[in-house]
Enzyme design. Sequence first.
Site, PDB file in Angstrom:
ATOM      1  CE  LYS A 186       0.247  -3.121   4.055  1.00  0.00           C
ATOM      2  NZ  LYS A 186       0.847  -4.208   3.250  1.00  0.00           N
ATOM      3  CG  ASN A 220       2.314  -5.003   7.040  1.00  0.00           C
ATOM      4  OD1 ASN A 220       2.247  -5.163   5.825  1.00  0.00           O
ATOM      5  ND2 ASN A 220       1.736  -5.833   7.892  1.00  0.00           N
ATOM      6  CD  GLN A 253      -4.151  -1.607  -0.794  1.00  0.00           C
ATOM      7  OE1 GLN A 253      -4.316  -2.723  -1.256  1.00  0.00           O
ATOM      8  NE2 GLN A 253      -3.154  -1.324   0.047  1.00  0.00           N
ATOM      9  NE  ARG A 281       2.095 -13.355   5.863  1.00  0.00           N
ATOM     10  CZ  ARG A 281       3.242 -14.002   6.094  1.00  0.00           C
ATOM     11  NH1 ARG A 281       3.333 -15.297   5.861  1.00  0.00           N
ATOM     12  NH2 ARG A 281       4.290 -13.348   6.576  1.00  0.00           N
ATOM     13  CG  ASP A 296       7.546 -11.391  10.406  1.00  0.00           C
ATOM     14  OD1 ASP A 296       6.804 -11.867   9.523  1.00  0.00           O
ATOM     15  OD2 ASP A 296       8.788 -11.443  10.349  1.00  0.00           O
ATOM     16  N   PRO A 331      -5.367  -4.767   3.788  1.00  0.00           N
ATOM     17  CG  PRO A 331      -5.040  -3.424   1.913  1.00  0.00           C
ATOM     18  CD  PRO A 331      -4.726  -3.499   3.380  1.00  0.00           C
ATOM     19  CB  CYS A 334       0.694  -6.147  -4.834  1.00  0.00           C
ATOM     20  SG  CYS A 334       0.186  -7.773  -5.451  1.00  0.00           S
TER      21      CYS A 334
END
Length: 378
Positions: free
Chosen positions: A146, A210, A74, A235, A212, A20, A105
């Site tokens: 997450k 998660n 989420q 990303r 790269d 998300p 975050c």
Amino acid sequence: MLTPLRLGTHEIWPPVVLAPMAGITNRAFRRLCREHGAGLYVNEMVTARGLVEGDRTTRAMVSFDPDEFPRSLQLYGTDADSIAGAVRLVVAENLADHVDLNFGCPVPKVTRKGGGSALPWKRALFARIVTGAVEAAGGAVPVTVKMRVGIDDEHPTFLDAGRIAADAGVAWVALHARTAAQHYSGQADWSKIAELKRHLAGTGVPVLGNGDIWEAGDALRMVAETGCDGVVVGRGCLGRPWLFGNLAAAFDGRPDPGHPGLGQVAATLRRHAELMTEDLGEFKACQEIRKHIAWYLKGFAVGSGLRQALGLVGSLAELDRLLDELDTDQEFPAASLGVPRGRAGSPRRVALPDGWLDDAGDAVVDDADAGLAALSGG
């Protein structure tokens, strides 16, 4: 050999999850990604308090296509009662089929309130939130978590948080292999994913990795190096929704379809704008598509004047006219393969509540700003 991810009664194959991302993973973008490949596509984060209090903007963000399944949402919050209330609302009103909890975050306005990647430092608070959410779901919807490695190198949280979440009964734990202090800079430390996988061995709780994953090969390498059960992609798909097709092919053992040339990229960009127009109206959609254009065109030979004009596009007709000016015979630029996308930033001191790091004991966090919008998914 990997097996499909279990999410309650649902099976997810390939074991790929769209992270998300605020202002990115709205219904239009998720549909675009689903048109390219299978997986689980998570709605952009919404605040638990906003949902419980009936905030119209928050409620409008909980939006799914009729054929989107399972519907994944989420939640963010710092108060166990608010998050449990939001989960009960999701179940009672059938708003989603899956709830993910955000503890990743790193944005300062979140961490300075003790939220996001700061919160797992307070183990008891973290346990109350996760346990309360699972109990509120009552088995009707699966709950996942997450998180990040920790606040910084001196204050890791991922092993304790992973064990707490597993004991609470979550469906899986996803780890972004960076600390909050790293933000999105440097390299993700995949060894932490492997460490968490070993730490949770015997619990039956899958670990997702998660960080790269820029190409499909990166996902296969992460699985091979860490033993993780699936991957979360953030990303790497910015301006490249077809990456999910590449990931599906990789996990299925099919040939890599590669990346499209500029002609197909332009068509995908136009499709993205069209889908957003259906949801937001043409004016707002054109405002929103502007931030995606640089990602779509990254590495292609496009004149500065044309780039600037595209960055100010105000209508679909204008977008069509400008896209017609592109040299669409260009192949996908090799220099753009396997490189970071989006803003990386630089390492920074994490903004935290006063005295937050003095001990890892319990805490009561002010939830007054839990209605914050435009937050990163971590």
